[in-house]
Design a protein around this motif. Structure first.
Motif: not given
Length: 293
Positions: A31-43, A47-54
């Motif tokens: 759908n041409g979207r990316i995971w909006e993780h909301g984590i400061p200073l993270m890329c 290619e980010n996979v949703p839901g992985l511990r960070s």
């Protein structure tokens, strides 16, 4: 064809939990979207996979296991350690006052906290140390069903002895208290450092001295020798399991004196010998029961 079948069965079916995160990632890409993780200073990347511990910096096995061990010590009067004992036939010179087996030291105290031993899982201890057990099972898929924390008090000497066979290697994960500690394996003298894991052959004659001021703690995990193929491990493991079950059954069927106790009986009876952790010497800065000054 194989990839197509995998995608159809594992990715496309919405009720398959095994590839949930991969499916979420693929849907975002489609759908041409990316995971909006909301984590400061993270890329912020497609290619980010949703839901992985960070975490910015992940704790090492040493920090995780030592923290869990100290937390259990602070939360209870007795953490689960028991004296290390061998059957009485191995030496009459080191018989303890309680008469159960013989000690592995000729001075000091050697206590152990079993997680796995001879294909037995010590459920109460494993429940106290879930992070440690998880780390063992993740890191050592071919572990020998021997895993325990070994504690040696200051001034102790573990007398020279051999392991039972060359089919396993011993992994040491040193935790704390290694200042003043030495381990001899064969003709080599080792001075392990906390946080530095290493592997040695338990079938060689070995002994240890602890001349430090803090109780030495090491997580020990025995693994099948890497030269053994999986089929050989399965065969040898099956034979060993049958032998251990037979020995345990015989031990349960016969009444024996303390002098005649088998290894299985000694391990079980020794579990109640330590009623507290007063023997456990810890540096103040590492002890969570001591408030900071």
């Amino acid at each position: 064809a194989g990839a197509k079948k995998f995608i159809q069965e594992k990715i496309c079916k919405g009720n398959n939990e095994e590839c949930l995160r991969a499916r979420q990632w693929l849907l975002l890409r489609m759908n041409g979207r990316i995971w909006e993780h909301g984590i400061p200073l993270m890329c912020r990347s497609a290619e980010n996979v949703p839901g992985l511990r960070s975490l910015p910096v992940w704790p090492t096995w040493h920090e995780r296991i030592l923290s869990e061990l100290m937390a259990v010590r602070a939360a209870s009067e007795r953490s689960g350690f028991q004296p290390y004992r061998d059957p009485a036939g191995s030496s009459s010179a080191r018989k303890p006052a309680d008469g159960l087996g013989v000690e592995g030291v000729d001075r000091g105290m050697w206590n152990v906290l079993y997680l796995f031993l001879n294909h037995k899982r010590f459920e109460d201890n494993c429940a106290r140390f879930p992070s440690t057990v998880a780390a063992i099972q993740e890191a050592f898929p071919r572990h020998y069903s021997h895993a325990f924390v070994s504690a040696l008090t200051p001034g102790s000497h573990i007398v020279k002895h051999h392991g039972p066979s060359n089919r396993m290697l011993r992994v040491w994960l040193p935790l704390c208290g290694f200042e003043g500690f030495r381990l001899r394996v064969g003709d080599q003298i080792l001075e392990p450092k906390a946080g530095h894991a290493f592997v040695w052959d338990h079938s060689y004659e070995h002994e240890a001295w602890h001349e430090g001021t803090e109780t030495r703690l090491v997580l020990i995990v025995d693994i099948w020798h890497p030269d053994l193929r999986d089929a050989e491990v399965k065969f040898l493991g099956t034979l060993q399991s049958c032998r251990l079950r037979a020995g345990k059954t015989l031990a349960e069927m016969e009444e024996r004196s303390l002098e005649e106790a088998t290894y299985f009986e000694i391990v079980e009876k020794a579990r109640s010998l330590l009623t507290d952790d007063d023997w456990w010497v810890v540096k103040a800065q590492r002890d969570p029961t001591i408030p900071p000054t």
